[in-house]
Design a protein around this motif. Structure first.
Motif, PDB file in Angstrom:
ATOM      1  N   GLN A 152      42.460  52.033  15.104  1.00  0.00           N
ATOM      2  CA  GLN A 152      43.881  52.264  15.388  1.00  0.00           C
ATOM      3  C   GLN A 152      44.149  52.458  16.881  1.00  0.00           C
ATOM      4  O   GLN A 152      45.247  52.833  17.280  1.00  0.00           O
ATOM      5  N   GLY A 153      43.115  52.313  17.699  1.00  0.00           N
ATOM      6  CA  GLY A 153      43.362  52.334  19.138  1.00  0.00           C
ATOM      7  C   GLY A 153      42.697  53.458  19.911  1.00  0.00           C
ATOM      8  O   GLY A 153      42.858  53.540  21.135  1.00  0.00           O
ATOM      9  N   CYS A 154      41.993  54.346  19.246  1.00  0.00           N
ATOM     10  CA  CYS A 154      41.281  55.396  19.986  1.00  0.00           C
ATOM     11  C   CYS A 154      39.975  54.817  20.515  1.00  0.00           C
ATOM     12  O   CYS A 154      38.925  54.971  19.894  1.00  0.00           O
ATOM     13  N   THR A 155      40.032  54.149  21.625  1.00  0.00           N
ATOM     14  CA  THR A 155      38.854  53.424  22.094  1.00  0.00           C
ATOM     15  C   THR A 155      38.143  54.138  23.244  1.00  0.00           C
ATOM     16  O   THR A 155      37.460  53.513  24.045  1.00  0.00           O
ATOM     17  N   SER A 156      38.337  55.425  23.333  1.00  0.00           N
ATOM     18  CA  SER A 156      37.519  56.203  24.264  1.00  0.00           C
ATOM     19  C   SER A 156      37.184  57.528  23.587  1.00  0.00           C
ATOM     20  O   SER A 156      37.894  57.973  22.669  1.00  0.00           O
ATOM     21  N   VAL A 157      36.099  58.136  24.049  1.00  0.00           N
ATOM     22  CA  VAL A 157      35.685  59.415  23.474  1.00  0.00           C
ATOM     23  C   VAL A 157      36.804  60.437  23.653  1.00  0.00           C
ATOM     24  O   VAL A 157      37.083  61.242  22.758  1.00  0.00           O
ATOM     25  N   GLU A 158      37.474  60.386  24.800  1.00  0.00           N
ATOM     26  CA  GLU A 158      38.554  61.344  25.070  1.00  0.00           C
ATOM     27  C   GLU A 158      39.699  61.165  24.071  1.00  0.00           C
ATOM     28  O   GLU A 158      40.251  62.130  23.546  1.00  0.00           O
ATOM     29  N   LYS A 159      40.051  59.885  23.798  1.00  0.00           N
ATOM     30  CA  LYS A 159      41.164  59.634  22.852  1.00  0.00           C
ATOM     31  C   LYS A 159      40.797  60.108  21.454  1.00  0.00           C
ATOM     32  O   LYS A 159      41.631  60.659  20.730  1.00  0.00           O
TER      33      LYS A 159
ATOM     34  N   CYS B  84      28.027  65.318  19.973  1.00  0.00           N
ATOM     35  CA  CYS B  84      28.273  64.068  19.252  1.00  0.00           C
ATOM     36  C   CYS B  84      28.831  62.964  20.153  1.00  0.00           C
ATOM     37  O   CYS B  84      29.059  61.846  19.683  1.00  0.00           O
ATOM     38  N   LYS B  85      29.074  63.277  21.413  1.00  0.00           N
ATOM     39  CA  LYS B  85      29.725  62.272  22.264  1.00  0.00           C
ATOM     40  C   LYS B  85      28.960  60.943  22.357  1.00  0.00           C
ATOM     41  O   LYS B  85      29.581  59.884  22.311  1.00  0.00           O
ATOM     42  N   PRO B  86      27.629  60.963  22.492  1.00  0.00           N
ATOM     43  CA  PRO B  86      26.934  59.666  22.521  1.00  0.00           C
ATOM     44  C   PRO B  86      27.152  58.857  21.236  1.00  0.00           C
ATOM     45  O   PRO B  86      27.292  57.632  21.287  1.00  0.00           O
ATOM     46  N   GLU B  87      27.199  59.554  20.082  1.00  0.00           N
ATOM     47  CA  GLU B  87      27.431  58.817  18.830  1.00  0.00           C
ATOM     48  C   GLU B  87      28.870  58.303  18.758  1.00  0.00           C
ATOM     49  O   GLU B  87      29.119  57.218  18.232  1.00  0.00           O
ATOM     50  N   LEU B  88      29.813  59.078  19.281  1.00  0.00           N
ATOM     51  CA  LEU B  88      31.197  58.600  19.304  1.00  0.00           C
ATOM     52  C   LEU B  88      31.286  57.339  20.163  1.00  0.00           C
ATOM     53  O   LEU B  88      31.927  56.356  19.779  1.00  0.00           O
ATOM     54  N   ALA B  89      30.616  57.374  21.311  1.00  0.00           N
ATOM     55  CA  ALA B  89      30.643  56.202  22.196  1.00  0.00           C
ATOM     56  C   ALA B  89      30.012  54.996  21.504  1.00  0.00           C
ATOM     57  O   ALA B  89      30.504  53.869  21.607  1.00  0.00           O
ATOM     58  N   SER B  90      28.937  55.263  20.765  1.00  0.00           N
ATOM     59  CA  SER B  90      28.268  54.175  20.059  1.00  0.00           C
ATOM     60  C   SER B  90      29.185  53.594  18.981  1.00  0.00           C
ATOM     61  O   SER B  90      29.267  52.370  18.803  1.00  0.00           O
ATOM     62  N   LEU B  91      29.891  54.463  18.266  1.00  0.00           N
ATOM     63  CA  LEU B  91      30.809  53.981  17.219  1.00  0.00           C
ATOM     64  C   LEU B  91      31.959  53.185  17.839  1.00  0.00           C
ATOM     65  O   LEU B  91      32.404  52.180  17.278  1.00  0.00           O
ATOM     66  N   ILE B  92      32.425  53.624  19.002  1.00  0.00           N
ATOM     67  CA  ILE B  92      33.504  52.879  19.679  1.00  0.00           C
ATOM     68  C   ILE B  92      33.016  51.464  20.001  1.00  0.00           C
ATOM     69  O   ILE B  92      33.700  50.470  19.743  1.00  0.00           O
ATOM     70  N   ASN B  93      31.796  51.386  20.533  1.00  0.00           N
ATOM     71  CA  ASN B  93      31.250  50.058  20.850  1.00  0.00           C
ATOM     72  C   ASN B  93      31.130  49.191  19.609  1.00  0.00           C
ATOM     73  O   ASN B  93      31.345  47.989  19.635  1.00  0.00           O
TER      74      ASN B  93
ATOM     75  N   LYS C  62      35.307  49.005  17.864  1.00  0.00           N
ATOM     76  CA  LYS C  62      36.569  48.651  18.521  1.00  0.00           C
ATOM     77  C   LYS C  62      36.794  47.146  18.386  1.00  0.00           C
ATOM     78  O   LYS C  62      35.862  46.354  18.437  1.00  0.00           O
ATOM     79  N   THR C  63      38.032  46.796  18.189  1.00  0.00           N
ATOM     80  CA  THR C  63      38.358  45.388  18.008  1.00  0.00           C
ATOM     81  C   THR C  63      38.201  44.691  19.344  1.00  0.00           C
ATOM     82  O   THR C  63      38.641  45.192  20.371  1.00  0.00           O
ATOM     83  N   ALA C  64      37.526  43.556  19.324  1.00  0.00           N
ATOM     84  CA  ALA C  64      37.343  42.824  20.569  1.00  0.00           C
ATOM     85  C   ALA C  64      38.706  42.431  21.130  1.00  0.00           C
ATOM     86  O   ALA C  64      39.587  42.007  20.383  1.00  0.00           O
ATOM     87  N   PRO C  65      38.911  42.621  22.442  1.00  0.00           N
ATOM     88  CA  PRO C  65      40.208  42.258  23.002  1.00  0.00           C
ATOM     89  C   PRO C  65      40.479  40.766  22.835  1.00  0.00           C
ATOM     90  O   PRO C  65      39.568  39.951  22.918  1.00  0.00           O
ATOM     91  N   ILE C  66      41.707  40.477  22.547  1.00  0.00           N
ATOM     92  CA  ILE C  66      42.059  39.065  22.347  1.00  0.00           C
ATOM     93  C   ILE C  66      42.146  38.406  23.719  1.00  0.00           C
ATOM     94  O   ILE C  66      42.803  38.906  24.624  1.00  0.00           O
ATOM     95  N   ALA C  67      41.421  37.322  23.853  1.00  0.00           N
ATOM     96  CA  ALA C  67      41.408  36.645  25.142  1.00  0.00           C
ATOM     97  C   ALA C  67      42.796  36.096  25.455  1.00  0.00           C
ATOM     98  O   ALA C  67      43.469  35.525  24.602  1.00  0.00           O
ATOM     99  N   VAL C  68      43.241  36.340  26.665  1.00  0.00           N
ATOM    100  CA  VAL C  68      44.543  35.815  27.084  1.00  0.00           C
ATOM    101  C   VAL C  68      44.302  34.567  27.920  1.00  0.00           C
ATOM    102  O   VAL C  68      43.629  34.619  28.945  1.00  0.00           O
TER     103      VAL C  68
END
Ligand code: SF4
Length: 911
Positions: free
Chosen positions: A865-872, A886-895, A898-904
């Motif tokens: 839903q858009g929380c693509t950083s540990v802080e968010k 848990c921050k390293p695991e949160l970062a790993s889950l984000i990677n 997270k939905t790949a950005p749509i190429a513009v």
């Protein structure tokens, strides 16, 4: 009043009410040595936070430290001395131990007895144990579980610098340009240091972090580069680095010439390690190697941070030396942001090294095989004798117990049945040992099962003394509670036994007196020979000792406020005052894979557990992150073995067997697997990884090779699997354990839960549940296909729940926590329980954040839903905002999610 007392009437006694309402102490776990502020109200420890002013952590705590107060209840506490299972008075216990030791020594000699002690002891405990064995019994037979942790690092420092001195500080980790983390998953094993590094990297993005490890661990979340090398090949990596430094103008010839010896021979050995040779040997990409070698060569400052992945090896001393060689050669040594930094695993492994807790040391960094040092220590102690030769090191000690050469062993604050390699051999040794004395704070563990005498010792919160952390910083561990039951401090137990053995020299009334004597020994005729000099602390009054603030040694006339930077003048503690290079020939592990045992077995710690779980295993919050001793396995191997997540594997080695669940994990290298060290017979029927290692050791340090075993893996199935929730009595637990072919215990917020598996299906599961639990109440069941759902209600409240199936039943832990907390269940909830269907709101998945109980599914949803950083994620779910473990695991889950950005597409080419 009788010394004996009923344990059932005990509550946790606390300090006198006129004591301060805030007590500063030190965390009980890892070698980071974080300060903790314990709030005391109404005579009870009620709160705990990181000490904002402690230089190790500046207020931070990891999840283990944050949960210290959740581990202090009296469950499984040993509170009264026991001989042969009978409670006795202290005087009976100490007299018995003293007499038995005296008799055995008289009959079989001083080397027929041994102490096996621990990095959990405080420095004062350690000091007296060592004094008793080496100065009064006259044997070197005292060794410590720190042998398993960092004795290779000790031997390498001693060989290179002439003294076991760590030449770095935690600030160096923050002030460096390049940090090589090798053989360490710091994110889980030393989380507060990891957080300090992470912060430093954010402040200084130019700082580079390289992880060198066979696994892609959580630590890699801050890494710029990972060298995922073949297990056990680290020495070749560092020999290659030395060779590269030589070939690319990376040597500090001035430093080499002025302050070192032995460089040419060392370089000669390293010269055969070209980048290509290293790449082939370590099975890594040569381009990636060059990038890291270049970084080291070109960085003005570099720290190599290493831990058990380096030390626990049959050639661990040489691996440590190969690291030291690179730092000496490049002059990245004894300067800000530089140095070879061994990080210890245990809270007071360093204190043990200082007082001579290892069998090959004397005391206060004096040498056991040096006649001048022997005479000096004996004269200082005024002792009747002194050890003149090395005693037996940990693995060898238990070999000698097995052969009967050692007839009595006193084990203090450690659980060798779980931590030493080759469990079957240790068990056989313990079984036939004439006298096994165990001092511990717990009533039962794998080692206590063999104890002839149990001596109740105080645990953290009740203990009072000092510890030294990985950067040579001495901190006070202050008690915030009085000893429970009849428990005594370890130094008191040792003192009393020594006096009962008829020895003078143990006339200590207060722990500060022990510290004073130890400090005086460090400075006794030191004359600048040894950096370990605490003369500045040797006249502390009891009150000054009580108020002692954290301080780094040496503390003497030159450094009255302690000393952070050692060896800055280039003068080392060797005979020539020069640091010693030592040529290293890389050796592969002794335990090798073959057709019979084709998988390499690695082992280590999980994020939220500590050692053999006697403390952390009590906290449901800590058990939620990883509830099983999973075997982590590469997907290709899982495929070959036809297993997937949560399937079971039988793990067989030449020394023993384990059975556990699988976690398919692409962070392993193919052909290798990883299993945690913590589980033991108190928590799992077949979960002890040390049973799978041979007792092979480094020839110099005696440290065991516990990172590279060789095992066979085969899929394991049972006929029936039962998940049982909330067992309350010992008899229930014993019934279940006796009837199951496999079991696993979980600590939950609602009590103990068990996973049990059976080779022969239980015919009537409901009857089995009733029989094993012994509960009366309203029993309900629902059966479908081969599944049974069983609940027992008492006045509408759930008191027992069991699910049985031909596969492991899957149940949401947070849902169970909820239903057990409800005082009267609604009919619909009972129906859901009988169908095994949790409400969606509890469908959170594996717990990632232990502080706020946030599960993986919830986090993944937030990421998509858009929380693509540990802080968010923290802002939305709170996860990662308290202890940060848990921050390293949160970062790993984000990677991962997270939905790949749509190429513009901005430049459309028209064909
Ligand atoms: Fe304790 Fe964690 Fe600090 Fe280690 S890092 S000392 S376990 S709080």
């Amino acid at each position: 009043m009788s010394e004996l007392m009923s344990t059932s009437s005990l509550s946790l006694p606390v300090s006198q009410t006129d004591e301060p309402s805030l007590i500063q102490s030190t965390c009980a776990y890892c070698g980071v040595g974080c300060g903790v502020d314990i709030g005391v109200a109404d005579g009870k420890a009620t709160s705990l936070i990181g000490s904002a002013d402690h230089p190790a952590n500046y207020g931070r705590l990891c999840v283990k430290g944050s949960n210290l107060l959740n581990t202090i209840d009296l469950t499984n506490r040993l509170l009264v001395p026991e001989i042969a299972g009978e409670q006795v008075s202290w005087s009976q216990a100490t007299d018995y131990v003293a007499q038995q030791f005296n008799d055995i020594i008289k009959k079989h000699g001083k080397n027929a007895v041994a102490f096996y002690v621990s990095g959990q002891l405080l420095t004062e405990d350690y000091y007296l144990a060592n004094k008793l064995m080496k100065g009064y019994i006259g044997s070197g037979n005292i060794d410590t579980n720190s042998r398993l942790c960092m004795s290779s690092a000790v031997s390498a420092y001693k060989r290179a610098f002439g003294e076991d001195v760590v030449p770095c500080t935690y600030q160096d980790l923050e002030q460096t340009d390049l940090l090589l983390l090798t053989g360490s998953n710091a994110a889980w094993t030393h989380p507060v240091l990891y957080q300090r590094i992470e912060r430093a990297k954010k402040i200084n993005p130019a700082m580079k972090v390289v992880v060198i490890d066979p696994r892609k661990t959580a630590t890699c979340e801050i890494a710029d580069s990972l060298i995922q090398l073949k297990p056990g090949t680290d020495a070749a990596f560092f020999n290659g680095l030395l060779n590269y430094l030589n070939d690319h103008d990376g040597l500090d010839t001035d430093y080499i010439t002025k302050f070192t010896e032995g460089f040419q021979q060392t370089l000669k050995e390293a010269k055969s390690w070209s980048v290509d040779a290293v790449a082939e040997y370590c099975q890594v990409n040569s381009q990636e190697l060059v990038v890291v070698y270049q970084l080291f060569c070109q960085s003005k400052k570099a720290v190599t941070f290493y831990s058990m992945g380096i030390n626990q090896s049959s050639s661990g001393v040489d691996k440590c030396q190969s690291i030291i060689n690179c730092h000496l050669a490049s002059g990245k040594m004894a300067k800000v942001g530089c140095g070879p930094f061994s990080i210890t695993g245990q809270p007071n492994a360093m204190g043990g090294r200082e007082v001579g807790g290892l069998a090959n040391q004397l005391a206060a960094h004096m040498d056991i095989d040096n006649p001048l040092h022997q005479e000096k220590v004996q004269r200082f102690w005024q002792s009747p004798t002194i050890a003149t030769e090395q005693g037996t090191k940990a693995v060898e000690m238990f070999d000698k117990i097995a052969t009967g050469e050692i007839k009595a062993v006193w084990i203090m604050a450690t659980n060798p049945m779980v931590s030493l390699p080759d469990r079957a051999k240790i068990a056989a040794a313990m079984k036939q040992c004439q006298l096994v004395v165990v001092s511990d704070c717990v009533e039962e563990n794998d080692t206590l099962a063999f104890a002839d005498v149990k001596l109740p010792a105080t645990p953290w919160l009740e203990k009072n003394g000092t510890v030294t952390n990985s950067e040579r910083r001495i901190s006070r561990q202050r008690n915030a509670a009085m000893p429970a039951g009849l428990a005594k401090h370890d130094w008191q137990i040792i003192r009393d036994v020594a006096q009962a053995m008829d020895f003078d020299g143990f006339d200590f009334e207060d722990v500060s007196d022990v510290f004073k004597e130890y400090s005086q020994l460090t400075s006794f005729e030191n004359n600048g020979e040894r950096l370990l000099d605490l003369s500045g602390l040797s006249q502390l009054t009891a009150q000054q000792y009580q108020q002692l603030a954290p301080i780094q040694w040496p503390v003497n006339n030159e450094f009255p406020q302690g000393c952070a930077r050692v060896y800055a003048d280039g003068k080392f503690n060797t005979d020539s005052s020069k640091a010693q290079f030592y040529p290293v020939t890389p050796q592969l592990p002794i335990q090798r894979t073959d057709a019979e045992y084709p998988f390499v077995l690695n082992s280590g710690r999980m994020r939220d557990q500590w050692h053999t779980m006697t403390r952390t295993g009590k906290a449901s919050k800590l058990s939620a992150h990883t509830d099983k001793p999973y075997l982590y396995l590469h997907p290709s191997d899982a495929n070959k073995l036809s297993v997937q997540d949560d399937d079971m594997l039988s793990i067989t080695a030449s020394t023993g067997q384990a059975i556990t669940h699988v976690k398919v994990d692409n962070k392993q290298r193919a052909g290798e697997c990883f299993m945690p060290i913590h589980w033991n017979k108190s928590f799992a029927s077949h979960g002890n990884v040390s049973a799978l290692y041979q007792g092979v050791v480094d020839p110099i340090s005696g440290q065991a090779e516990c990172k590279q075993g060789a095992v066979q893996l085969t899929k394991k199935s049972f006929k029936q699997y039962v998940s049982v929730h909330r067992l309350t009595s010992e008899s229930e637990v014993n019934e279940l354990k006796a009837s199951a072919d496999f079991w696993l215990k979980n600590t939950t917020a609602y009590g103990e839960a068990y996973q049990a598996a059976f080779d022969e299906p239980i015919v009537d599961v409901m009857f089995w549940c009733q029989q094993t639990s012994g509960l009366s109440g309203e029993w309900l069941t629902f059966q479908q296909d081969q599944q049974s759902y069983i609940v027992c209600l008492q006045a509408g409240k759930l008191c027992y729940l069991a699910y049985s199936s031909n596969a492991w039943p899957k149940i949401e832990p947070s849902w169970l926590e909820h239903v057990f907390s409800v005082s009267s269940l609604e009919f619909a909830t009972v129906q859901s329980l009988l169908l095994g269907i949790a409400s969606e709101e509890f469908n959170q998945g594996k717990q990632v954040c232990s502080c706020f109980a946030v599960g993986e599914k919830t986090i993944n949803q937030a990421i998509t839903q858009g929380c693509t950083s540990v802080e968010k994620l923290g802002e939305k779910l709170q996860c990662g905002t308290k202890c940060g473990s848990c921050k390293p695991e949160l970062a790993s889950l984000i990677n991962q999610y997270k939905t790949a950005p749509i190429a513009v597409i901005t430049d459309l080419a028209v064909g």
